[in-house]
Design an enzyme around this catalytic site. Structure first.
Site, PDB file in Angstrom:
ATOM      1  N   GLU A  48      -9.464   3.948   1.933  1.00  0.00           N
ATOM      2  CA  GLU A  48      -8.847   3.936   0.721  1.00  0.00           C
ATOM      3  C   GLU A  48      -7.826   2.957   0.330  1.00  0.00           C
ATOM      4  OE1 GLU A  48      -7.624   5.567   3.174  1.00  0.00           O
ATOM      5  OE2 GLU A  48      -5.624   5.248   3.028  1.00  0.00           O
ATOM      6  N   ASP A  82       1.554   6.320   5.378  1.00  0.00           N
ATOM      7  CA  ASP A  82       0.527   5.365   4.926  1.00  0.00           C
ATOM      8  C   ASP A  82       0.985   4.704   3.922  1.00  0.00           C
ATOM      9  OD1 ASP A  82      -1.876   4.137   5.378  1.00  0.00           O
ATOM     10  OD2 ASP A  82      -2.958   5.582   4.140  1.00  0.00           O
ATOM     11  N   ASP A 119      -2.506  10.221   3.507  1.00  0.00           N
ATOM     12  CA  ASP A 119      -3.862   9.749   3.690  1.00  0.00           C
ATOM     13  C   ASP A 119      -4.593  10.842   4.703  1.00  0.00           C
ATOM     14  OD1 ASP A 119      -6.381   8.577   4.127  1.00  0.00           O
ATOM     15  OD2 ASP A 119      -5.751   7.234   5.137  1.00  0.00           O
ATOM     16  N   ARG A 179      -7.731  -0.455   0.796  1.00  0.00           N
ATOM     17  CA  ARG A 179      -8.114  -1.622   0.221  1.00  0.00           C
ATOM     18  C   ARG A 179      -8.438  -1.171  -1.175  1.00  0.00           C
ATOM     19  NH1 ARG A 179     -12.701  -1.962   4.926  1.00  0.00           N
ATOM     20  NH2 ARG A 179     -11.002  -0.696   5.895  1.00  0.00           N
ATOM     21  N   LYS A 223       0.779  -1.346  -0.192  1.00  0.00           N
ATOM     22  CA  LYS A 223      -0.064  -0.225   0.063  1.00  0.00           C
ATOM     23  C   LYS A 223       0.693   1.270   0.104  1.00  0.00           C
ATOM     24  CE  LYS A 223      -3.172   2.579   2.938  1.00  0.00           C
ATOM     25  NZ  LYS A 223      -4.072   2.775   4.105  1.00  0.00           N
ATOM     26  N   LYS A 283      -9.965  13.092   8.181  1.00  0.00           N
ATOM     27  CA  LYS A 283      -9.425  12.667   9.494  1.00  0.00           C
ATOM     28  C   LYS A 283      -9.384  13.902  10.367  1.00  0.00           C
ATOM     29  CE  LYS A 283      -6.550   8.486   7.892  1.00  0.00           C
ATOM     30  NZ  LYS A 283      -7.215   7.927   8.651  1.00  0.00           N
ATOM     31  N   ASP A 322     -12.035   7.329   3.788  1.00  0.00           N
ATOM     32  CA  ASP A 322     -10.855   7.130   4.406  1.00  0.00           C
ATOM     33  C   ASP A 322     -10.481   5.466   4.461  1.00  0.00           C
ATOM     34  OD1 ASP A 322      -8.471   7.652   6.131  1.00  0.00           O
ATOM     35  OD2 ASP A 322      -9.799   7.976   7.757  1.00  0.00           O
TER      36      ASP A 322
END
Ligand code: BES
Ligand code: MN
Ligand code: ZN
Length: 494
Positions: free
Chosen positions: A352, A291, A273, A354, A268, A280, A350
Site C-alpha cells: 500500500e 509505518d 498497516d 507505493r 509515507k 499480515k 499490503d
C-alpha cells in the site's frame, strides 16, 4: 539543553564536571595533559596504578583536584588515538552522555571535544556533540506513568584548545542540536500508537508547526474530497477500509525567494498497516504503527528547518492513510486509476505504501522541484537485503544518488544504492492494468522502487527505503529518528 563552544583554559573553567579523555596506551591528549600537570600528575598516577585505562567504555570520576577549578573530573577512555574517527568519536559522545546522565550534574564541560579526530572538522564535531546528547534525553512518556526524566546536564560547554576553531564548533553545535531535536520529534511520532497518531493527528502536528513559525512555514491538509477532485484514486483506495480519513499534508518552508525551486520530501504516512485484506500475520503486527516513520522524518526535518532558518525552499509532503481490512477495503485484483492516469492492479493490498506515494509524487510536479526524495518504510525485502545498518536508496539520477550516499557517510546516517534498472520493470507487468503493485518474490525492494520510478520521470528523484533503519525491535523497541540526519545533511549542504 544549552550548548556553548569555548576555548578557555580548562584549569580555570567553572563547571560541575570537566570531561577529559585518556588514550588506550595511557598517553594523554593535550587538554588532559594540562590537567595532569596542574594536579601534580594525579591523572597519570591513576593510569599507572591501573585505576583507569584508556580503553573505550572505561571511565572514572575524580573528586576536586587542587590547581583545577572544576568540581569534578570525569575521565573517559578514548581508545587508540590512531583509530579515533567520526564513528568512534560519535560513540564516545554517546557513552559519555550516558555517564553524565547518571550523575545528574547541572552543567558539564567537554574537553573531549578537543580530541583530534580523523577527517572531522570542528563543525562536524559540534554537530555530533549536540546531536548525540540531544537524542539521549528523549523519553517516551505520552502513555506511560512515571517515566524518570533524563538527568543530563542542561548546560554543556564544548572545549577546544584552538580559539580559531571556536566559531566553527559553535555553528556545529547549533546544527546538531536542531537535528537531534528533529530526530526526537520523529521518534515521538513513530512511537505513538496508531489509535493516537492517525492521519488527522499528523495533519494537526503540521498545522501546529506552521502556527509556531508563521513567517517560515505554510501548511495545508488536503481532505479526501479534495484528493478525489485531483484524481488521487490510488492514494484514496488505501484508506477505504479504515474509519480514519486519509490526508495529504503539505508543508511549504520558505527561507529563500519565491523563484528558488524547492527540494521536496515526500513521506509515507501509513499510521497503521494491517496489510488490509492481504492481512499480515499477527506476530509483531504492532510494529506496523511505525509505518509512518517516513512521514515522521519529514515532520522532524521541517521542525529542524524552522529552528535553523536556512535560506532554502523545501516542501514537505506526507501521504497518510490507515491500511485496514473491511467490506469497503481494497481487494486483490482491484484496479484503480492514479492521479497520473496510469491504472494500477492491486494484486496485494499490503503493498500500500507505493499506492499512497505515487499520487503524492504526481501532485508535487506542480512545484517544478529541484529534487525530490521520498522516505518510506516500504518493504520487508529491504530489511532482508540490507539489514538495519543502511537505508536502501534508489534514484533516477546518478549525481543525486552519489550526493545522498556521501551525505549518509558525512552524517553517520548511511544509505546504500540499489539498482532500479529497466530489466526489473517487467516484473510489474499486468494483463489488466498499466502496472501491477507487486513484482513477485525476487528483488522486492527494487521492484517497489521501480514502481515509484514510473511516477517520477519529470524530475530528479531518489527513494529511501527505511524499513530496516527507522525503528529498533526487541527490548529496545523504539523509533530511531533516522533518516533525519541524512536529510538535513542533504538540504543544508547541497
Ligand atoms: N510497511 C510494509 C513494509 C515493512 C514490513 C516495513 C515489515 C518494515 C517491516 C509494507 O507496506 C509492506 O507490507 N510491504 C510488503 C510488500 C509486498 C506485499 C510486496 C512486504 O514487504 O512484505
Ligand atoms: Mn503493507
Ligand atoms: Zn506499509
Amino acid at each position: 539543553m544549552n550548548f556553548t563552544a569555548k576555548s578557555s583554559n580548562p584549569l580555570t573553567l567553572t563547571t560541575q564536571c570537566l570531561v577529559a579523555a585518556i588514550y588506550e596506551d595511557g598517553s594523554l591528549p593535550t587538554l588532559t595533559a594540562a590537567l595532569d600537570k596542574a594536579s601534580r600528575k594525579a591523572i597519570s598516577k591513576l593510569v599507572s596504578k591501573g585505576d583507569i585505562s584508556g580503553k573505550k567504555g572505561e571511565s572514572l570520576l575524580l573528586q576536586k583536584q587542587d590547581g583545577i577549578r572544576a568540581q569534578r573530573i570525569l575521565l573517559v577512555g578514548a581508545g587508540k588515538a590512531k583509530e579515533l574517527d567520526a564513528k568512534a568519536f560519535s560513540a564516545l559522545m554517546t557513552s559519555t552522555g550516558k555517564i553524565l546522565e547518571k550523575y545528574g550534574f547541572a552543567d558539564a564541560a567537554l574537553a573531549i571535544a578537543d580530541l583530534p579526530v580523523k577527517d572531522l572538522n570542528a563543525v562536524r564535531k559540534g554537530e555530533l556533540v549536540a546531536r548525540n546528547l540531544m537524542t539521549l534525553i528523549y523519553r517516551y512518556t505520552a502513555t506511560k506513568a512515571r517515566v524518570a526524566k533524563s538527568k543530563m546536564p542542561s548546560r554543556i560547554a564544548a572545549i577546544l584548545s584552538d580559539s580559531k576553531e571556536r566559531t566553527a564548533l559553535a555553528k556545529g553545535l547549533v546544527t546538531g542540536a536542531a537535528v537531534g531535536n528533529g530526530m526526537n520529534i520523529a521518534r515521538q511520532l513513530g512511537n505513538l500508537p496508531g489509535n493516537i497518531c492517525t492521519p488527522t493527528y499528523l495533519g494537526e502536528q503540521a498545522h501546529q508547526l506552521a502556527a509556531k513559525n508563521r513567517s517560515l512555514l505554510k501548511t495545508k491538509v488536503l481532505t479526501e474530497a479534495q484528493m478525489k477532485k485531483l484524481g488521487m484514486h490510488s492514494l484514496l483506495s488505501v484508506g477505504k477500509g479504515s474509519d480514519e480519513p486519509s490526508a495529504l499534508i503539505i508543508m511549504e518552508y520558505r527561507g529563500a525567494s519565491a523563484t528558488t525551486r524547492p527540494d521536496i520530501l515526500v513521506g509515507k504516512g501509513i499510521t497503521f498497516d494491517s496489510g488490509g485484506i492481504s492481512l499480515k500475520p499477527g506476530a509483531a503486527m504492532d510494529e506496523m504503527k511505525y509505518d509512518m516513520c517516513g512521514a515522521a522524518s519529514v515532520l522532524g526535518v521541517m521542525t529542524a528547518l524552522c529552528e535553523l532558518k536556512p535560506r532554502i525552499n523545501v516542501v514537505g509532503v506526507i501521504a497518510s492513510a490507515e491500511n485496514m481490512p473491511s467490506g469497503c477495503a481494497n481487494k486483490p485484483g482491484d484496479i484503480v486509476t492514479s492521479m497520473s492516469k496510469q491504472t494500477i492492479e492491486i494484486l496485494n493490498t499490503d503493498a500500500e505504501g507505493r499506492l499512497v506515494l505515487c499520487d503524492a509524487l504526481t501532485y508535487i510536479d506542480r512545484y517544478k522541484p529541484k529534487s525530490v526524495i521520498d522516505i518510506a518504510t516500504l518493504t520487508g525485502a529491504c530489511i532482508v537485503a540490507l539489514g538495519s545498518v543502511v537505508s536502501g536508496m534508489m534514484s533516477n539520477d546518478d549525481k543525486l544518488a552519489e550526493t545522498l550516499y556521501q551525505c549518509g557517510q558525512d552524517s553517520l546516517d548511511p544509505c546504500w544504492r540499489l539498482p532500479i534498472w529497466e530489466e526489473y520493470q517487467e516484473q510489474l507487468n499486468s494483463n489488466f492494468a498499466d502496472i501491477a503493485n507487486i513484482g513477485g518474490p525476487k528483488a522486492g525492494a527494487i521492484t517497489a522502487g521501480c514502481f515509484l520510478a514510473r511516477f517520477t520521470k519529470s524530475y530528479k528523484w531518489a527513494h529511501l527505503d527505511i524499513a530496516g533503519t527507522a525503528w529498533l525491535q526487541g527490548n529496545a523497541k523504539g523509533a530511531t529518528g533516522r533518516p533525519v540526519p541524512l536529510l538535513m545533511e542533504y538540504l543544508l549542504n547541497n
